[in-house]
Motif scaffolding. Structure first.
Motif: not given
Length: 444
Positions: A329-330, A428-435
């Motif tokens: 992903w990086y 910041h998202r509680k429902d998902r993480t970013n890459h």
């Protein structure tokens, strides 16, 4: 007659020119230019450093022409330079100079961007991937793309090898859309060393390429197509992959690859979530020819990620294999920064009619990324991570491009750091993480 507005428009900040000039000098720009024959031994009006500094200022400014370039250069050296004089200097030798400077810049050490514990025992972790840049159609004779209903297209292809432990690009190769990944895999394998780890996707996969990596004492992690000949035992029967996956949900088994069972390795598979699987199937149907829609079996197999590696189980569990491959992903994020943050694909001038001008533009844009953007990204990422946050490289890139005095920004970083942390952090998202969170935490 140049208006006062135009004079202000082409004025170059002293810190910008001095800082970038110093970076080029450290890379041996003028010496390399003389060695290549890209400049006279004693230039009468401007050195190679001044020529490239003014070019960088021009492309950062957003308007590219010989006339604009001449104005920037004239301002820099306090003398009048004609656009014809610059036009004579733009040739394959200047392109080779830009490429040589990029190669020198790639050797500069940067910050580590991953937890080295995951990659302990490996001297280098090489991510190999490619991205495409659409060019004006009239460049199709130099950078041929695919043929479509509208005729020939023009597409440049950038092959890049990124070293995860140092945060360095160790190789960047410019070609066309029709240059295959398989050929570039063999080219890049020439630089693979003992105790390296090579991470690639499906396009680079071949038995020859894997054998080249193994013969050098290096290791690999690769996706694999489900239609490859894979056996559980040497000279054994071919595995029915769909049957195995349906039965076991996930796999971590020893296999032999190819009809002649030439390579023994581990096969690791994991089942995707319903949303991810549905999206992958949707794309497969959309990209397929209307008369060659994917079979039901292939659509079912798209619900799994299948990897191969020669790293033993004692070192990596199957979960670790998946986590390691996620580091791809990086480099994809970096490509996204090039295309979306810098707008390389959109900003290639329509009046760049020949190969030398296009290649010079692309190499200088990549040099800008390596010398100016990556160091600032590494600094801000480290500071943000200490505060429990992650920085978006696309946002950082746009921030730098929007502030045209790029290297001045780096010189005065303390003044800008809070703005970068505030404006360029991932939400910041509680429902998902970013890459980036996935890379750092290993979450899926």
């Amino acid at each position: 007659m140049i208006t006062s507005f135009e004079q202000q428009d082409v004025r170059i900040n002293d810190k910008l020119t001095n800082n970038f000039a110093k970076q080029l000098e450290r890379l041996g720009c003028d010496d390399l230019a003389r060695e290549l024959g890209a400049t006279k031994r004693t230039p009468r009006k401007c050195s190679a450093v001044n020529l490239l500094v003014s070019f960088m200022a021009m492309i950062s400014h957003g308007r590219c022409s010989y006339n604009i370039w001449a104005m920037f250069l004239s301002q820099l050296i306090d003398d009048t330079i004609s656009k014809k004089a610059i036009e004579k200097r733009v040739n394959h030798l200047l392109v080779q100079l830009a490429k040589g400077l990029l190669e020198a810049a790639l050797k500069v050490h940067h910050e580590k961007i991953v937890d080295p514990v995951l990659f302990s025992g490996f001297k280098r972790v090489l991510l190999h991937d490619a991205t495409h840049l659409g060019l004006p159609k009239y460049m199709s004779h130099v950078f041929p793309g695919s043929k479509n209903g509208h005729g020939e297209s023009a597409v440049a292809k950038i092959q890049a090898v990124f070293e995860m432990l140092t945060g360095n690009f160790i190789d960047i190769h410019l070609g066309s859309f029709r240059d295959t990944d398989l050929v570039d895999a063999s080219r890049a394998n020439q630089d693979v060393r003992k105790d390296d780890l090579v991470i690639r996707d499906l396009g680079y996969l071949s038995l020859i390429s894997l054998d080249e990596i193994i013969s050098k004492g290096a290791s690999f992690v690769n996706q694999i197509r489900s239609n490859w000949i894979i056996s559980r035992e040497c000279n054994g029967h071919r595995i029915d992959m769909l049957k195995e996956l349906t039965k076991h949900k996930s796999l971590d088994i020893d296999v032999f690859l190819g009809a002649k069972n030439t390579i023994k390795c581990r096969l690791v598979s994991v089942k995707l979530g319903e949303k991810a699987a549905a999206e992958r199937r949707r794309k497969a149907k959309m990209n397929a020819h209307k008369n060659r829609q994917p079979s039901k079996e292939k659509l079912k197999l798209l619900g799994y990620d299948i990897f191969i590696t020669d790293v033993p189980r004692e070192k990596w569990s199957s979960e670790k294999v998946v986590q390691v491959y996620a580091n791809r992903w990086y480099i994809e994020i970096l490509f996204k920064a090039w295309k979306n943050g810098m707008g390389i694909e959109k900003d290639i001038p329509n009046n760049y009619l020949d190969k030398d001008r296009v290649e010079l533009y692309l190499y200088m844009r990549m040099l800008q990324i390596v010398l100016l953007i990556m160091p600032l990204y590494h600094i801000t990422s480290r500071l943000a991570f200490a505060k429990g946050r992650q920085i978006s490289i696309v946002s950082v890139t746009k921030y730098i491009i929007d502030h045209i005095c790029i290297t001045t920004l780096i010189d005065s970083l303390p003044k800008h750091i809070e703005r970068i942390l505030y404006y360029c952090s991932y939400e910041h998202r509680k429902d998902r993480t970013n890459h980036i969170e996935r890379l750092i935490t290993g979450s899926s």
